[in-house]
Design a protein around this motif. Structure first.
Motif, PDB file in Angstrom:
ATOM      1  N   ALA A 182      53.899  70.768 118.460  1.00 34.18           N
ATOM      2  CA  ALA A 182      53.262  70.383 117.201  1.00 34.18           C
ATOM      3  C   ALA A 182      53.807  69.030 116.765  1.00 34.18           C
ATOM      4  CB  ALA A 182      53.503  71.447 116.131  1.00 34.18           C
ATOM      5  N   VAL A 183      53.241  68.480 115.701  1.00 33.43           N
ATOM      6  CA  VAL A 183      53.660  67.190 115.149  1.00 33.43           C
ATOM      7  C   VAL A 183      53.983  67.404 113.676  1.00 33.43           C
ATOM      8  CG1 VAL A 183      53.000  64.784 114.746  1.00 33.43           C
ATOM      9  CG2 VAL A 183      52.133  65.995 116.763  1.00 33.43           C
ATOM     10  N   ASP A 184      55.062  66.795 113.200  1.00 32.47           N
ATOM     11  CA  ASP A 184      55.534  67.069 111.841  1.00 32.47           C
ATOM     12  C   ASP A 184      54.470  66.870 110.761  1.00 32.47           C
ATOM     13  OD1 ASP A 184      55.500  64.282 112.059  1.00 32.47           O
ATOM     14  OD2 ASP A 184      57.624  64.000 111.586  1.00 32.47           O
ATOM     15  N   VAL A 185      53.697  65.797 110.842  1.00 25.46           N
ATOM     16  CA  VAL A 185      52.749  65.487 109.766  1.00 25.46           C
ATOM     17  C   VAL A 185      51.383  66.145 109.954  1.00 25.46           C
ATOM     18  CG1 VAL A 185      53.866  63.322 109.138  1.00 25.46           C
ATOM     19  CG2 VAL A 185      52.079  63.325 110.903  1.00 25.46           C
ATOM     20  N   GLU A 186      51.165  66.782 111.103  1.00 25.25           N
ATOM     21  CA  GLU A 186      49.910  67.516 111.305  1.00 25.25           C
ATOM     22  C   GLU A 186      50.094  68.917 110.727  1.00 25.25           C
ATOM     23  OE1 GLU A 186      47.090  66.424 112.415  1.00 25.25           O
ATOM     24  OE2 GLU A 186      47.729  64.424 113.071  1.00 25.25           O
TER      25      GLU A 186
ATOM     26  N   GLY B  73      58.572  55.386 114.064  1.00 25.20           N
ATOM     27  CA  GLY B  73      57.356  55.108 114.820  1.00 25.20           C
ATOM     28  C   GLY B  73      57.375  55.579 116.254  1.00 25.20           C
ATOM     29  N   ALA B  74      58.305  56.487 116.600  1.00 20.14           N
ATOM     30  CA  ALA B  74      58.390  56.959 117.983  1.00 20.14           C
ATOM     31  C   ALA B  74      57.099  57.634 118.434  1.00 20.14           C
ATOM     32  CB  ALA B  74      59.559  57.937 118.133  1.00 20.14           C
ATOM     33  N   PHE B  75      56.364  58.209 117.475  1.00 19.92           N
ATOM     34  CA  PHE B  75      55.119  58.906 117.800  1.00 19.92           C
ATOM     35  C   PHE B  75      53.945  58.296 117.027  1.00 19.92           C
ATOM     36  CE2 PHE B  75      58.710  61.904 117.948  1.00 19.92           C
ATOM     37  CZ  PHE B  75      58.727  62.151 119.316  1.00 19.92           C
ATOM     38  N   HIS B  76      53.998  56.987 116.879  1.00 21.64           N
ATOM     39  CA  HIS B  76      53.016  56.266 116.066  1.00 21.64           C
ATOM     40  C   HIS B  76      51.583  56.554 116.503  1.00 21.64           C
ATOM     41  CE1 HIS B  76      51.104  53.032 113.825  1.00 21.64           C
ATOM     42  NE2 HIS B  76      50.632  52.533 114.959  1.00 21.64           N
TER      43      HIS B  76
ATOM     44  N   LEU C 102      50.339  59.110 117.785  1.00 19.34           N
ATOM     45  CA  LEU C 102      49.920  60.486 117.512  1.00 19.34           C
ATOM     46  C   LEU C 102      49.767  60.785 116.025  1.00 19.34           C
ATOM     47  CD1 LEU C 102      52.229  62.371 120.042  1.00 19.34           C
ATOM     48  CD2 LEU C 102      49.882  61.594 120.386  1.00 19.34           C
ATOM     49  N   THR C 103      50.252  59.879 115.179  1.00 16.45           N
ATOM     50  CA  THR C 103      50.207  60.141 113.736  1.00 16.45           C
ATOM     51  C   THR C 103      49.381  59.126 112.956  1.00 16.45           C
ATOM     52  OG1 THR C 103      52.289  58.905 113.438  1.00 16.45           O
ATOM     53  CG2 THR C 103      52.462  61.280 113.786  1.00 16.45           C
ATOM     54  N   ASP C 104      49.121  57.968 113.542  1.00 12.85           N
ATOM     55  CA  ASP C 104      48.325  56.947 112.852  1.00 12.85           C
ATOM     56  C   ASP C 104      46.852  57.367 112.839  1.00 12.85           C
ATOM     57  OD1 ASP C 104      48.271  54.078 111.763  1.00 12.85           O
ATOM     58  OD2 ASP C 104      46.725  54.023 113.327  1.00 12.85           O
ATOM     59  N   LYS C 105      46.250  57.450 111.663  1.00 13.31           N
ATOM     60  CA  LYS C 105      44.893  57.984 111.539  1.00 13.31           C
ATOM     61  C   LYS C 105      43.857  57.271 112.402  1.00 13.31           C
ATOM     62  CE  LYS C 105      45.329  60.224 107.031  1.00 13.31           C
ATOM     63  NZ  LYS C 105      44.842  60.308 105.630  1.00 13.31           N
ATOM     64  N   PRO C 106      43.850  55.940 112.456  1.00 14.51           N
ATOM     65  CA  PRO C 106      42.847  55.277 113.303  1.00 14.51           C
ATOM     66  C   PRO C 106      43.064  55.487 114.800  1.00 14.51           C
ATOM     67  CG  PRO C 106      43.703  53.776 111.628  1.00 14.51           C
ATOM     68  CD  PRO C 106      44.608  54.955 111.659  1.00 14.51           C
ATOM     69  N   LEU C 107      44.298  55.844 115.201  1.00 12.44           N
ATOM     70  CA  LEU C 107      44.625  55.914 116.619  1.00 12.44           C
ATOM     71  C   LEU C 107      44.687  57.321 117.190  1.00 12.44           C
ATOM     72  CD1 LEU C 107      47.555  53.308 116.829  1.00 12.44           C
ATOM     73  CD2 LEU C 107      45.178  52.961 117.513  1.00 12.44           C
ATOM     74  N   LYS C 108      45.120  58.285 116.395  1.00  8.95           N
ATOM     75  CA  LYS C 108      45.558  59.565 116.951  1.00  8.95           C
ATOM     76  C   LYS C 108      44.485  60.317 117.730  1.00  8.95           C
ATOM     77  CE  LYS C 108      44.969  62.286 112.686  1.00  8.95           C
ATOM     78  NZ  LYS C 108      45.694  63.095 111.681  1.00  8.95           N
ATOM     79  N   ALA C 109      43.223  60.191 117.346  1.00 10.27           N
ATOM     80  CA  ALA C 109      42.168  60.923 118.059  1.00 10.27           C
ATOM     81  C   ALA C 109      42.072  60.491 119.521  1.00 10.27           C
ATOM     82  CB  ALA C 109      40.827  60.721 117.361  1.00 10.27           C
ATOM     83  N   ASP C 110      42.442  59.236 119.802  1.00 13.82           N
ATOM     84  CA  ASP C 110      42.380  58.726 121.174  1.00 13.82           C
ATOM     85  C   ASP C 110      43.642  59.041 121.972  1.00 13.82           C
ATOM     86  OD1 ASP C 110      39.808  57.622 121.109  1.00 13.82           O
ATOM     87  OD2 ASP C 110      40.540  55.796 120.144  1.00 13.82           O
ATOM     88  N   TYR C 111      44.680  59.535 121.303  1.00 11.52           N
ATOM     89  CA  TYR C 111      45.942  59.798 121.982  1.00 11.52           C
ATOM     90  C   TYR C 111      46.343  61.275 121.970  1.00 11.52           C
ATOM     91  CZ  TYR C 111      46.716  54.774 122.274  1.00 11.52           C
ATOM     92  OH  TYR C 111      46.601  53.435 122.584  1.00 11.52           O
TER      93      TYR C 111
END
Length: 332
Positions: free
Chosen positions: A172-176, A208-211, A213-222
């Motif tokens: 899992a991811v902390d902010v999800e 930003g180690a998991f940037h 996976l947590t950045d809204k514009p990027l995470k869907a692609d990662y």
């Protein structure tokens, strides 16, 4: 009554003392939110931790708890769960605490399938001791202890858990928050040991180690969200998928010579597929969700069944008779 508990009932009176912005806050909030749903009385819940930033967790839970010693939380939790199988025992550890000095204890707790719910906070750094590289830091990581870059090859916590034959493995991811809550529920419902790797941001020493996976514009692609029985699809437009080319996974674009029928379908009961997913590396997306589930009996149930059989066959033991019986001698 346990059924009437709320989040506030699980919040202790201790001041939460993590760095402002630490990902631990999000994990704590979600644990306190979902625990009341389980219908387990607070006196039946125990949080056990080792040493590290994550290991302050028991102070902030209004349940029973132990803040133990470096790397030994799984061992202490094992003793408690075996003697009190009626308790719900959660272990909170970090990538340093759980995979360095505590690695052996973690691996054996997982292989034995002791009914612990193990939360491993992975921020790929030693935070409490101020920013040294950890067992999950990437090759080339520049830190205070590796000023020229780490030459260590990192642990893959999911692969370690699968290799130890853990009976429940997820990420899992902390902010999800919604997804994290679902993984906590699945771990609670699992009859046996559960291992949850949680990507957790250390905004002071490894921000930003998991940037991606947590950045809204990027995470869907990662991110690749694993759902049992569903094809491996990802991307902001849901137009990318994963298929096997021989034994090698590859990314394909849907409607460009590939369809959903060509894609891998997730099966969380397949350990071989779990290993394939665990070893995804860029440019492959990062899987989150349940990798593997096995329904084998937990260790404590089998051990206590043996103890009951022994009592039936030999009677209840007598400690004094054991200590003073047989070959004894007196030293004067």
């Amino acid at each position: 009554m346990a059924g009437t508990l709320t989040r506030k009932d699980f919040v202790s009176n201790q001041e939460v003392r993590w760095c402002p912005g630490c990902g631990d806050y999000a994990i704590l909030a979600q644990v306190q939110k979902v625990l009341p749903e389980f219908g387990v009385a607070r006196e039946k819940v125990v949080f056990i931790s080792g040493i590290g930033c994550s290991s302050r967790f028991p102070y902030y839970m209004n349940t029973y708890g132990f803040h133990t010693i470096h790397g030994r939380a799984p061992a202490i939790a094992t003793g408690l769960k075996v003697t009190r199988p009626d308790l719900e025992v959660w272990v909170v550890t970090g990538d340093g605490d759980g995979l360095s000095i505590g690695g052996n204890h973690l691996v054996h707790a997982l292989r034995r399938n002791i009914g612990l719910k193990i939360l491993l906070f992975n921020n790929r750094i030693y935070g409490l001791t101020k920013g040294q590289y950890s067992p999950t830091s990437e090759v080339g990581k520049v830190t205070k202890s590796t000023p020229m870059g780490s030459v260590d090859f990192p642990f893959n916590p999911i692969a370690v858990a699968l290799g130890a034959h853990a009976s429940f493995v997820c990420r899992a991811v902390d902010v999800e928050q919604k997804h994290l809550g679902e993984m906590l529920r699945r771990a609670h419902e699992h009859r046996g040991g559960a291992f949850i790797e949680i990507f957790q941001n250390c905004n002071i020493f490894n921000d930003g180690a998991f940037h991606e996976l947590t950045d809204k514009p990027l995470k869907a692609d990662y991110q690749l969200i694993l759902e049992h029985g569903k094809p491996l699809i990802f991307g902001r437009n849901r137009d990318k998928g994963v298929r096997l080319n021989g034994h090698k996974p590859e990314i394909v674009t849907l409607a460009n010579g590939a369809s959903e029928k060509d894609l891998l379908v997730h099966d969380e009961t397949d350990p071989a597929l779990g290993f394939i997913l665990a070893n995804f590396a860029p440019p492959m997306p990062t899987p989150i969700g349940v990798f593997y589930v096995d329904s084998r009996p937990p260790f404590e149930a089998e051990m206590n069944r043996q103890l009951e059989r022994a009592k039936e066959q030999r009677g209840v033991g007598d400690l004094r008779k054991l200590l003073y019986g047989g070959d004894t001698w007196t030293v004067s």
